[in-house]
Write a protein that holds these residues in place. Sequence first.
Motif, PDB file in Angstrom:
ATOM      1  N   SER A   1      -5.720  51.381  -3.556  1.00 38.80           N
ATOM      2  CA  SER A   1      -4.736  51.313  -2.473  1.00 38.80           C
ATOM      3  C   SER A   1      -5.374  50.757  -1.194  1.00 38.80           C
ATOM      4  O   SER A   1      -4.774  49.959  -0.486  1.00 38.80           O
ATOM      5  CB  SER A   1      -4.149  52.710  -2.246  1.00 38.80           C
TER       6      SER A   1
ATOM      7  N   GLY B   1       4.647  46.166 -10.004  1.00 37.91           N
ATOM      8  CA  GLY B   1       3.729  46.220  -8.866  1.00 37.91           C
ATOM      9  C   GLY B   1       4.418  46.715  -7.616  1.00 37.91           C
ATOM     10  O   GLY B   1       5.268  47.625  -7.671  1.00 37.91           O
ATOM     11  N   ARG B   2       4.037  46.128  -6.486  1.00 37.42           N
ATOM     12  CA  ARG B   2       4.604  46.525  -5.199  1.00 37.42           C
ATOM     13  C   ARG B   2       5.328  45.361  -4.511  1.00 37.42           C
ATOM     14  O   ARG B   2       6.271  45.565  -3.756  1.00 37.42           O
ATOM     15  CB  ARG B   2       3.510  47.016  -4.233  1.00 37.42           C
ATOM     16  N   ASP B   3       4.813  44.143  -4.765  1.00 40.84           N
ATOM     17  CA  ASP B   3       5.290  42.963  -4.031  1.00 40.84           C
ATOM     18  C   ASP B   3       5.706  41.852  -4.990  1.00 40.84           C
ATOM     19  O   ASP B   3       5.677  40.685  -4.630  1.00 40.84           O
ATOM     20  CB  ASP B   3       4.164  42.436  -3.125  1.00 40.84           C
TER      21      ASP B   3
ATOM     22  N   ASP C   1       0.684  51.759   1.537  1.00 38.50           N
ATOM     23  CA  ASP C   1       1.240  50.620   0.803  1.00 38.50           C
ATOM     24  C   ASP C   1       2.459  50.023   1.512  1.00 38.50           C
ATOM     25  O   ASP C   1       2.695  48.820   1.449  1.00 38.50           O
ATOM     26  CB  ASP C   1       1.633  51.028  -0.633  1.00 38.50           C
TER      27      ASP C   1
ATOM     28  N   SER D   1      -6.241  46.975  -1.562  1.00 38.06           N
ATOM     29  CA  SER D   1      -5.052  46.132  -1.706  1.00 38.06           C
ATOM     30  C   SER D   1      -4.471  45.725  -0.351  1.00 38.06           C
ATOM     31  O   SER D   1      -3.559  44.915  -0.280  1.00 38.06           O
ATOM     32  CB  SER D   1      -3.989  46.835  -2.556  1.00 38.06           C
TER      33      SER D   1
ATOM     34  N   THR E   1       0.307  44.885 -12.627  1.00 34.34           N
ATOM     35  CA  THR E   1      -0.536  44.288 -11.570  1.00 34.34           C
ATOM     36  C   THR E   1      -1.370  45.350 -10.847  1.00 34.34           C
ATOM     37  O   THR E   1      -2.424  45.045 -10.310  1.00 34.34           O
ATOM     38  CB  THR E   1       0.296  43.497 -10.539  1.00 34.34           C
ATOM     39  N   GLY E   2      -0.901  46.609 -10.865  1.00 35.69           N
ATOM     40  CA  GLY E   2      -1.687  47.689 -10.259  1.00 35.69           C
ATOM     41  C   GLY E   2      -3.042  47.805 -10.946  1.00 35.69           C
ATOM     42  O   GLY E   2      -4.065  48.068 -10.309  1.00 35.69           O
TER      43      GLY E   2
ATOM     44  N   PHE F   1      -5.648  45.546  -9.388  1.00 37.01           N
ATOM     45  CA  PHE F   1      -6.267  46.104  -8.170  1.00 37.01           C
ATOM     46  C   PHE F   1      -7.226  47.229  -8.548  1.00 37.01           C
ATOM     47  O   PHE F   1      -8.303  47.371  -7.975  1.00 37.01           O
ATOM     48  CB  PHE F   1      -5.191  46.625  -7.206  1.00 37.01           C
ATOM     49  N   ARG F   2      -6.807  48.033  -9.519  1.00 39.37           N
ATOM     50  CA  ARG F   2      -7.649  49.153  -9.956  1.00 39.37           C
ATOM     51  C   ARG F   2      -8.964  48.650 -10.564  1.00 39.37           C
ATOM     52  O   ARG F   2     -10.022  49.236 -10.356  1.00 39.37           O
ATOM     53  CB  ARG F   2      -6.898  50.008 -10.981  1.00 39.37           C
TER      54      ARG F   2
ATOM     55  N   ARG G   1       1.218  48.331   5.324  1.00 40.71           N
ATOM     56  CA  ARG G   1       0.171  47.314   5.503  1.00 40.71           C
ATOM     57  C   ARG G   1       0.817  46.013   5.983  1.00 40.71           C
ATOM     58  O   ARG G   1       2.010  45.766   5.752  1.00 40.71           O
ATOM     59  CB  ARG G   1      -0.599  47.110   4.197  1.00 40.71           C
TER      60      ARG G   1
ATOM     61  N   LYS H   1       7.692  53.136 -13.356  1.00 40.59           N
ATOM     62  CA  LYS H   1       7.614  51.666 -13.501  1.00 40.59           C
ATOM     63  C   LYS H   1       6.920  51.240 -14.790  1.00 40.59           C
ATOM     64  O   LYS H   1       7.425  50.393 -15.514  1.00 40.59           O
ATOM     65  CB  LYS H   1       6.772  51.066 -12.358  1.00 40.59           C
TER      66      LYS H   1
ATOM     67  N   ARG I   1      -5.767  40.222  -2.151  1.00 43.44           N
ATOM     68  CA  ARG I   1      -4.412  39.922  -2.621  1.00 43.44           C
ATOM     69  C   ARG I   1      -4.286  38.476  -3.079  1.00 43.44           C
ATOM     70  O   ARG I   1      -3.662  38.179  -4.087  1.00 43.44           O
ATOM     71  CB  ARG I   1      -3.376  40.215  -1.531  1.00 43.44           C
TER      72      ARG I   1
ATOM     73  N   ARG J   1      -7.572  55.046 -14.329  1.00 32.98           N
ATOM     74  CA  ARG J   1      -6.593  56.053 -13.872  1.00 32.98           C
ATOM     75  C   ARG J   1      -7.221  57.352 -13.404  1.00 32.98           C
ATOM     76  O   ARG J   1      -6.993  58.391 -13.974  1.00 32.98           O
ATOM     77  CB  ARG J   1      -5.557  56.343 -14.968  1.00 32.98           C
TER      78      ARG J   1
HETATM   79  O1   DC Z   1       0.713  50.746  -9.507  1.00 31.60           O
HETATM   80  P1   DC Z   1      -0.642  51.359  -9.276  1.00 31.60           P
HETATM   81  O2   DC Z   1      -0.574  52.760  -8.727  1.00 31.60           O
HETATM   82  O3   DC Z   1      -1.513  51.274 -10.485  1.00 31.60           O
HETATM   83  O4   DC Z   1      -1.349  50.440  -8.144  1.00 31.60           O
HETATM   84  C1   DC Z   1      -2.602  50.764  -7.590  1.00 31.60           C
HETATM   85  C2   DC Z   1      -2.664  50.280  -6.144  1.00 31.60           C
HETATM   86  O5   DC Z   1      -2.635  48.853  -6.112  1.00 31.60           O
HETATM   87  C3   DC Z   1      -1.501  50.756  -5.249  1.00 31.60           C
HETATM   88  O6   DC Z   1      -1.897  51.782  -4.373  1.00 31.60           O
HETATM   89  C4   DC Z   1      -1.112  49.559  -4.443  1.00 31.60           C
HETATM   90  C5   DC Z   1      -1.810  48.386  -5.076  1.00 31.60           C
HETATM   91  N1   DC Z   1      -0.883  47.382  -5.599  1.00 31.60           N
HETATM   92  C6   DC Z   1      -0.460  46.410  -4.732  1.00 31.60           C
HETATM   93  O7   DC Z   1      -0.781  46.452  -3.550  1.00 31.60           O
HETATM   94  N2   DC Z   1       0.330  45.400  -5.195  1.00 31.60           N
HETATM   95  C7   DC Z   1       0.708  45.354  -6.482  1.00 31.60           C
HETATM   96  N3   DC Z   1       1.467  44.347  -6.904  1.00 31.60           N
HETATM   97  C8   DC Z   1       0.297  46.370  -7.370  1.00 31.60           C
HETATM   98  C9   DC Z   1      -0.490  47.391  -6.900  1.00 31.60           C
END
Ligand code: DC
Length: 241
Positions: free
Chosen positions: A116, A145-147, A202, A119, A51-52, A55-56, A205, A33, A125, A107
């Motif tokens: 994780s 990201g994820r969402d 992830d 999040s 966006t990860g 959260f990090r 949840r 990604k 969120r 990282r």
């Molecule tokens: O993409 P990443 O591995 O850097 O993201 C780190 C954590 O953040 C991942 O385990 C889930 C969360 N995350 C999320 O819940 N929603 C997002 N939009 C991006 C990341």
Amino acid sequence: MNKNTDPLQSAEKSIGNSGTVSVAIDGPSGVGKTSIARSIAEKRHYLYIDTGAMFRALAVYYVKKGIPAEDEEQVILHLPEISLDMKHKEGTQHMIVNGTDVTDELRTEMISHAASVISQYGAVRTRLLEMQRMIAETENVVMDGRDIGTVVLPKATLKAFLTARPHVRAERRYRQLEALGKLDGATLESIEKDIEERDYRDSHREIAPLKPADDAVIIDTSDLTIGEVEAKILGALEERI
Ligand code: DC
């Protein structure tokens, strides 16, 4: 609700309310990604938002303060004392936590785990969602990201959902950590196990789980080069703008 098939309405739907273009790239970690999103952003002259990393960055604060990510009450209690900023310098997104640049600390496997876990919490969120939406309202963005396609930018111009076999993703992550000198004793097997555990958390949840939006273009990147994935996304984007 009726599904709207009127092409004019669909065209309107593809652009966010503010008229900016947004590309949502979602998927689990290790699918490529970040490289793909960054490269697409460069080619289109859009802003790349990881966006990860947001959260990090919050996770770095909790880890440094010794607050266990699993302690939801403490995590939420301390959330208001975190000021989070994002700056783009020479194509790199820098995360600033209470005035300190923490980009180089994001990282590690410990931060991956903590990010994780936190999040999953609604308050965490919501805090980041506001920041993410605000950026996409003022800039053309490629956001990964994820969402992003399901929750953050449901009207994104294009939504791509990337997948890859867990073993391939573990190998990519291993090489990435090795190159950064941040393996910290991790093995390919331990990384694959961690990846599967994080994927499970992830995707299961309650709030904003990792899943493709109904209208996402799904791409399995296991046997594709970054260039090939990028070409597919750029092609799909051309059709929409
Ligand atoms: O993409 P990443 O591995 O850097 O993201 C780190 C954590 O953040 C991942 O385990 C889930 C969360 N995350 C999320 O819940 N929603 C997002 N939009 C991006 C990341």
